[in-house]
Write a protein that holds these residues in place. Structure first.
Motif, PDB file in Angstrom:
ATOM      1  N   LYS A 175      30.376  -0.169  17.368  1.00  0.00           N
ATOM      2  CA  LYS A 175      29.313   0.780  17.741  1.00  0.00           C
ATOM      3  C   LYS A 175      28.426   1.101  16.546  1.00  0.00           C
ATOM      4  O   LYS A 175      27.214   1.298  16.685  1.00  0.00           O
ATOM      5  N   GLU A 176      28.998   1.123  15.367  1.00  0.00           N
ATOM      6  CA  GLU A 176      28.242   1.449  14.159  1.00  0.00           C
ATOM      7  C   GLU A 176      27.170   0.397  13.846  1.00  0.00           C
ATOM      8  O   GLU A 176      26.261   0.660  13.063  1.00  0.00           O
ATOM      9  N   LYS A 177      27.267  -0.768  14.441  1.00  0.00           N
ATOM     10  CA  LYS A 177      26.296  -1.843  14.204  1.00  0.00           C
ATOM     11  C   LYS A 177      25.208  -1.897  15.272  1.00  0.00           C
ATOM     12  O   LYS A 177      24.330  -2.753  15.220  1.00  0.00           O
ATOM     13  N   ALA A 178      25.258  -0.988  16.236  1.00  0.00           N
ATOM     14  CA  ALA A 178      24.296  -1.001  17.344  1.00  0.00           C
ATOM     15  C   ALA A 178      22.856  -0.887  16.830  1.00  0.00           C
ATOM     16  O   ALA A 178      22.587  -0.185  15.848  1.00  0.00           O
ATOM     17  N   TYR A 179      21.968  -1.584  17.511  1.00  0.00           N
ATOM     18  CA  TYR A 179      20.534  -1.502  17.215  1.00  0.00           C
ATOM     19  C   TYR A 179      19.887  -0.767  18.383  1.00  0.00           C
ATOM     20  O   TYR A 179      19.658  -1.345  19.448  1.00  0.00           O
ATOM     21  N   VAL A 180      19.671   0.537  18.190  1.00  0.00           N
ATOM     22  CA  VAL A 180      19.212   1.400  19.293  1.00  0.00           C
ATOM     23  C   VAL A 180      18.047   2.301  18.864  1.00  0.00           C
ATOM     24  O   VAL A 180      18.124   3.526  18.974  1.00  0.00           O
ATOM     25  N   PRO A 181      16.939   1.714  18.410  1.00  0.00           N
ATOM     26  CA  PRO A 181      15.834   2.546  17.923  1.00  0.00           C
ATOM     27  C   PRO A 181      15.137   3.349  19.025  1.00  0.00           C
ATOM     28  O   PRO A 181      14.445   4.319  18.717  1.00  0.00           O
ATOM     29  N   TYR A 182      15.319   2.982  20.276  1.00  0.00           N
ATOM     30  CA  TYR A 182      14.615   3.642  21.373  1.00  0.00           C
ATOM     31  C   TYR A 182      15.484   4.673  22.079  1.00  0.00           C
ATOM     32  O   TYR A 182      15.098   5.826  22.226  1.00  0.00           O
ATOM     33  N   SER A 183      16.660   4.295  22.502  1.00  0.00           N
ATOM     34  CA  SER A 183      17.520   5.218  23.248  1.00  0.00           C
ATOM     35  C   SER A 183      18.334   6.127  22.338  1.00  0.00           C
ATOM     36  O   SER A 183      18.756   7.195  22.751  1.00  0.00           O
ATOM     37  N   LYS A 184      18.589   5.680  21.116  1.00  0.00           N
ATOM     38  CA  LYS A 184      19.472   6.416  20.198  1.00  0.00           C
ATOM     39  C   LYS A 184      20.854   6.625  20.817  1.00  0.00           C
ATOM     40  O   LYS A 184      21.521   7.614  20.564  1.00  0.00           O
ATOM     41  N   PHE A 185      21.293   5.654  21.644  1.00  0.00           N
ATOM     42  CA  PHE A 185      22.574   5.739  22.352  1.00  0.00           C
ATOM     43  C   PHE A 185      23.417   4.517  21.997  1.00  0.00           C
ATOM     44  O   PHE A 185      23.476   3.534  22.738  1.00  0.00           O
ATOM     45  N   PRO A 186      24.094   4.552  20.836  1.00  0.00           N
ATOM     46  CA  PRO A 186      24.894   3.391  20.432  1.00  0.00           C
ATOM     47  C   PRO A 186      26.164   3.256  21.263  1.00  0.00           C
ATOM     48  O   PRO A 186      26.815   4.246  21.585  1.00  0.00           O
ATOM     49  N   VAL A 187      26.470   2.021  21.610  1.00  0.00           N
ATOM     50  CA  VAL A 187      27.683   1.702  22.363  1.00  0.00           C
ATOM     51  C   VAL A 187      28.370   0.543  21.653  1.00  0.00           C
ATOM     52  O   VAL A 187      27.714  -0.384  21.179  1.00  0.00           O
ATOM     53  N   GLY A 188      29.681   0.616  21.588  1.00  0.00           N
ATOM     54  CA  GLY A 188      30.467  -0.467  21.018  1.00  0.00           C
ATOM     55  C   GLY A 188      31.488  -0.965  22.020  1.00  0.00           C
ATOM     56  O   GLY A 188      31.972  -0.196  22.857  1.00  0.00           O
ATOM     57  N   ALA A 189      31.798  -2.239  21.939  1.00  0.00           N
ATOM     58  CA  ALA A 189      32.801  -2.835  22.816  1.00  0.00           C
ATOM     59  C   ALA A 189      33.676  -3.765  21.990  1.00  0.00           C
ATOM     60  O   ALA A 189      33.225  -4.362  21.013  1.00  0.00           O
ATOM     61  N   ALA A 190      34.924  -3.859  22.411  1.00  0.00           N
ATOM     62  CA  ALA A 190      35.857  -4.807  21.801  1.00  0.00           C
ATOM     63  C   ALA A 190      36.611  -5.485  22.931  1.00  0.00           C
ATOM     64  O   ALA A 190      37.173  -4.816  23.797  1.00  0.00           O
ATOM     65  N   LEU A 191      36.581  -6.786  22.934  1.00  0.00           N
ATOM     66  CA  LEU A 191      37.173  -7.590  24.001  1.00  0.00           C
ATOM     67  C   LEU A 191      38.416  -8.291  23.467  1.00  0.00           C
ATOM     68  O   LEU A 191      38.375  -8.884  22.388  1.00  0.00           O
ATOM     69  N   LEU A 192      39.488  -8.199  24.215  1.00  0.00           N
ATOM     70  CA  LEU A 192      40.743  -8.867  23.860  1.00  0.00           C
ATOM     71  C   LEU A 192      40.967 -10.025  24.818  1.00  0.00           C
ATOM     72  O   LEU A 192      40.965  -9.830  26.043  1.00  0.00           O
ATOM     73  N   THR A 193      41.149 -11.220  24.268  1.00  0.00           N
ATOM     74  CA  THR A 193      41.433 -12.377  25.114  1.00  0.00           C
ATOM     75  C   THR A 193      42.937 -12.488  25.331  1.00  0.00           C
ATOM     76  O   THR A 193      43.735 -11.894  24.594  1.00  0.00           O
ATOM     77  N   LYS A 194      43.311 -13.275  26.321  1.00  0.00           N
ATOM     78  CA  LYS A 194      44.740 -13.471  26.590  1.00  0.00           C
ATOM     79  C   LYS A 194      45.432 -14.212  25.455  1.00  0.00           C
ATOM     80  O   LYS A 194      46.639 -14.099  25.285  1.00  0.00           O
ATOM     81  N   SER A 195      44.647 -14.928  24.635  1.00  0.00           N
ATOM     82  CA  SER A 195      45.236 -15.613  23.476  1.00  0.00           C
ATOM     83  C   SER A 195      45.386 -14.680  22.277  1.00  0.00           C
ATOM     84  O   SER A 195      45.886 -15.090  21.242  1.00  0.00           O
ATOM     85  N   GLY A 196      44.922 -13.431  22.415  1.00  0.00           N
ATOM     86  CA  GLY A 196      45.080 -12.448  21.356  1.00  0.00           C
ATOM     87  C   GLY A 196      43.892 -12.288  20.424  1.00  0.00           C
ATOM     88  O   GLY A 196      43.938 -11.484  19.492  1.00  0.00           O
TER      89      GLY A 196
END
Length: 132
Positions: free
Chosen positions: A14-35
């Protein structure tokens, strides 16, 4: 990797979000079945149609690296409440499995877990195309 660890990766993304318009940063982390873990943030564009959500950024990174078996996706924002994936993200996530866990965290450190099927019931998917 447990739910809290995956949420921490989403917070870092989330700290890397580029949100100059909404100012609403969102972060996601995806875990695969392989780890493996793939992170993503939202990336805005002055032409809003070109904006990409954190969930899809992480998912597209995983898919582009050959990882198509998804276990879970953690999502966080700076909002006090939980931030759920938008409709487009839900549809794209569903493409890779109905049982993918969606892990949501809020500012209080609370966690809620759903499946993508919970968030997008009675959905249209590739299975429907096979029923022609």
């Amino acid at each position: 990797m447990n739910e809290k660890e995956l949420l921490q990766k989403a917070i870092e993304a989330k700290e890397k979000a580029y949100v100059p318009y909404s100012k609403f940063p969102v972060g996601a982390a995806l875990l695969t079945k392989s780890g493996k873990v793939f992170t993503g943030c939202n990336i805005e564009c002055a032409s809003f149609g070109g904006t990409n959500c954190a969930e899809r950024t992480a998912l597209f990174k995983a898919i582009s690296e050959g990882e198509k078996e998804i276990e879970a996706i953690a999502v966080v924002s700076d909002n006090e409440d939980y931030t759920f994936p938008c409709g487009i993200c839900r549809q794209v996530i569903l493409e890779f499995g109905r049982e993918i866990k969606i892990i949501l965290g809020n500012k209080k450190g609370q966690i809620q877990v759903f499946t993508i099927e919970d968030l997008l019931p009675k959905s249209f998917s590739g299975v429907d195309l096979e029923k022609k």
